[in-house]
Write a protein that holds these residues in place. Structure first.
Motif, mmCIF file in Angstrom:
data_model
loop_
_atom_site.group_PDB
_atom_site.id
_atom_site.type_symbol
_atom_site.label_atom_id
_atom_site.label_comp_id
_atom_site.label_asym_id
_atom_site.label_seq_id
_atom_site.Cartn_x
_atom_site.Cartn_y
_atom_site.Cartn_z
ATOM 1 N N GLU A 74 0.828 -1.206 0.000
ATOM 2 C CA GLU A 74 0.000 0.000 0.000
ATOM 3 C C GLU A 74 0.863 1.257 0.000
ATOM 4 O O GLU A 74 0.538 2.257 -0.658
ATOM 5 C CB GLU A 74 -0.905 -0.021 1.230
ATOM 6 C CG GLU A 74 -1.943 1.080 1.250
ATOM 7 C CD GLU A 74 -2.843 0.978 2.472
ATOM 8 O OE1 GLU A 74 -3.870 1.692 2.504
ATOM 9 O OE2 GLU A 74 -2.525 0.195 3.394
ATOM 10 N N LEU A 75 1.975 1.228 0.717
ATOM 11 C CA LEU A 75 2.872 2.381 0.759
ATOM 12 C C LEU A 75 3.574 2.570 -0.577
ATOM 13 O O LEU A 75 3.708 3.703 -1.076
ATOM 14 C CB LEU A 75 3.902 2.203 1.879
ATOM 15 C CG LEU A 75 4.954 3.297 2.022
ATOM 16 C CD1 LEU A 75 4.315 4.666 2.205
ATOM 17 C CD2 LEU A 75 5.879 2.982 3.213
ATOM 18 N N ARG A 76 4.027 1.476 -1.183
ATOM 19 C CA ARG A 76 4.691 1.589 -2.484
ATOM 20 C C ARG A 76 3.711 2.085 -3.545
ATOM 21 O O ARG A 76 4.071 2.885 -4.411
ATOM 22 C CB ARG A 76 5.294 0.242 -2.886
ATOM 23 C CG ARG A 76 6.539 -0.106 -2.063
ATOM 24 C CD ARG A 76 7.241 -1.361 -2.538
ATOM 25 N NE ARG A 76 6.530 -2.554 -2.126
ATOM 26 C CZ ARG A 76 5.879 -3.377 -2.928
ATOM 27 N NH1 ARG A 76 5.832 -3.129 -4.230
ATOM 28 N NH2 ARG A 76 5.272 -4.444 -2.453
ATOM 29 N N THR A 78 1.073 4.013 -2.998
ATOM 30 C CA THR A 78 0.783 5.425 -2.721
ATOM 31 C C THR A 78 1.939 6.306 -3.156
ATOM 32 O O THR A 78 1.729 7.358 -3.776
ATOM 33 C CB THR A 78 0.496 5.622 -1.223
ATOM 34 O OG1 THR A 78 -0.643 4.851 -0.855
ATOM 35 C CG2 THR A 78 0.245 7.088 -0.909
ATOM 36 N N GLN A 280 6.407 2.880 8.408
ATOM 37 C CA GLN A 280 5.652 2.805 7.155
ATOM 38 C C GLN A 280 4.232 3.346 7.320
ATOM 39 O O GLN A 280 3.709 4.021 6.428
ATOM 40 C CB GLN A 280 5.636 1.364 6.654
ATOM 41 C CG GLN A 280 7.023 0.858 6.277
ATOM 42 C CD GLN A 280 6.988 -0.570 5.783
ATOM 43 O OE1 GLN A 280 6.482 -0.844 4.702
ATOM 44 N NE2 GLN A 280 7.516 -1.484 6.581
ATOM 45 N N VAL A 281 3.626 3.085 8.453
ATOM 46 C CA VAL A 281 2.294 3.635 8.729
ATOM 47 C C VAL A 281 2.366 5.163 8.780
ATOM 48 O O VAL A 281 1.510 5.873 8.240
ATOM 49 C CB VAL A 281 1.747 3.067 10.052
ATOM 50 C CG1 VAL A 281 0.551 3.867 10.538
ATOM 51 C CG2 VAL A 281 1.363 1.600 9.882
ATOM 52 N N LEU A 284 2.844 6.548 5.256
ATOM 53 C CA LEU A 284 1.594 6.491 4.502
ATOM 54 C C LEU A 284 0.685 7.664 4.891
ATOM 55 O O LEU A 284 0.071 8.312 4.025
ATOM 56 C CB LEU A 284 0.900 5.156 4.772
ATOM 57 C CG LEU A 284 -0.249 4.750 3.863
ATOM 58 C CD1 LEU A 284 0.194 4.681 2.413
ATOM 59 C CD2 LEU A 284 -0.805 3.395 4.315
ATOM 60 N N ARG A 288 -0.524 10.825 2.405
ATOM 61 C CA ARG A 288 -1.957 10.986 2.142
ATOM 62 C C ARG A 288 -2.530 12.275 2.730
ATOM 63 O O ARG A 288 -3.424 12.882 2.138
ATOM 64 C CB ARG A 288 -2.711 9.784 2.713
ATOM 65 C CG ARG A 288 -2.526 8.521 1.897
ATOM 66 C CD ARG A 288 -3.262 7.365 2.536
ATOM 67 N NE ARG A 288 -3.269 6.182 1.651
ATOM 68 C CZ ARG A 288 -3.722 4.989 2.010
ATOM 69 N NH1 ARG A 288 -4.198 4.805 3.246
ATOM 70 N NH2 ARG A 288 -3.704 3.984 1.160
#
Length: 400
Positions: A74-76, A78, A280-281, A284, A288
């Motif tokens: 999900e991070l990659r 985004t 990572q959280v 993200l 965002r």
């Protein structure tokens, strides 16, 4: 975001030296309490609230697992979308490699592409991380000078330095410590040189969001397919969102296969498991939700830059160019009669202000005659620091 809200985020009340001294020995904790440290290029302000909230939420359940070397998909995804929308880099998530900070990213790319005895072209002056990575890979530094007054890079001079041993061209754009934001014309000239000789480019763009209008940042990998096919773009969140301690870096590799190769290099270096789920959280959340904070931060930095440049240029023996990007200044102090090292020592002793000396170990041979000052703090803190510097340097001027 209103000006009132902007001011409340970055005014004097947000600077908490006692807390900062306990958190880090790189800046505030490295000096006695009466010293104002303008050294490491890190902001003194709390990060966007959305980042703190996301990390706190992720910690609440009490689980602390390992993170996979590849990181959150999900991070990659985004970051890939952000890179396309904001930087014009058309690279899918499979080209994005996560790393534990920008420094680790640089080391990984250099170790992937360079062998013992290879030559790597780097700018002079430039941040020490490039040279350290090159040395660690067993390669040799080849310095390409930049005009310290104008920030201009001469592509013809760069071309003259290429040899059969050249394995990599390293750029820093926006440039630390000069604050230059290279024009598209310059970047295309460098790209043409690299493409003609089949040489890859390492483009450190960690400062890409700290650029002051009317200047505009252009990513090397956005120019054309030939250039993007040779460019490794390194960036991170530390400058944009005041998150240096999060240790979150990104590399956009030229292809999915090169991304795999880079990931294997990180594993060989023992750095593949350095990421944490919480970093990572937080990353993200920043990507965002952190952009309004970044916009307000840039507005604050723009005003602070202009104030600092005006103050420094009014001091005897000091000349300071106005950077188009970054939040560091690189004033020329050679007319004071002191070397870079001596001036840094003088300001620490006489003004109780810490700066970084323009010595070869920090910025390369061409840095002599300059000092570096970070201004990512409040207006009040910079006013006090510059008042101290002004009083001290006046004592150096003849007849004072």
């Amino acid at each position: 975001m209103s000006l009132q809200a902007t001011g409340s985020l970055f005014d004097d009340s947000q600077i908490r030296p006692e807390l900062l001294r306990g958190r880090s020995n790189i800046r505030w904790g490295a000096y006695p309490p009466d010293v104002i440290p303008l050294t490491a290029a890190e902001p003194d302000f709390p990060a966007p609230q959305a980042v703190t909230d996301a990390i706190m939420s992720s910690l609440a359940d009490g689980y602390f697992p390992y993170a996979s070397p590849e990181g959150l998909s999900e991070l990659r995804e985004t970051f890939s979308a952000v890179a396309k929308a904001r930087y014009g880099i058309n690279a899918g998530p499979d080209c994005v490699v996560l790393a534990s900070g920008t420094a680790a990213s640089l080391w990984g790319v250099v170790h992937l592409l360079c062998q013992k005895g290879d030559e790597c072209i780097l700018l002079d002056p430039v941040d020490l991380l490039f040279g350290q990575a090159i040395d660690a890979a067993g390669a040799r530094r080849v310095y390409c000078p930049i005009d310290k007054n104008t920030g201009r890079l001469d592509p013809d001079r760069l071309a003259s330095l290429i040899s059969p041993r050249t394995a990599l061209i390293c750029l820093c754009n926006p440039h630390n410590p000069l604050g230059t934001v290279f024009t598209e014309e310059t970047l295309r000239a460098v790209a043409h040189i690299a493409d003609a000789r089949g040489i890859p480019i390492l483009s450190d763009e960690v400062w890409n969001e700290i650029v002051y209008p009317p200047a505009a940042h252009v990513s090397m990998a956005s120019l054309d397919p030939a250039t993007s096919g040779r460019t490794y773009t390194v960036t991170g969140l530390s400058k944009t969102f005041a998150l240096p301690g999060l240790r979150m870096g990104f590399v956009i590799a030229p292809s999915a296969q090169e991304a795999v190769n880079l990931q294997l290099t990180f594993q060989r270096l023992g750095a593949a498991y350095s990421l944490t789920p919480f970093a990572q959280v937080g990353a993200l959340a920043a990507l965002r939700h952190g952009w309004p904070w970044r916009n307000a931060f840039l507005e604050h930095l723009h005003e602070t830059r202009d104030y600092c440049v005006e103050r420094l240029n009014a001091m005897p023996g000091i000349s300071c160019s106005r950077p188009d990007g970054t939040f560091v200044l690189f004033p020329d102090i050679s007319s004071t009669g002191l070397s870079s090292h001596a001036m840094a020592g003088f300001l620490l002793t006489e003004a109780r202000v810490a700066v970084v000396a323009g010595t070869p170990e920090w910025f390369g041979p061409a840095a002599e005659g300059n000092i570096r000052i970070s201004y990512a703090t409040s207006r009040g803190m910079m006013k006090e620091a510059l008042n101290r510097i002004e009083t001290a340097v006046h004592r150096l001027a003849p007849g004072t």
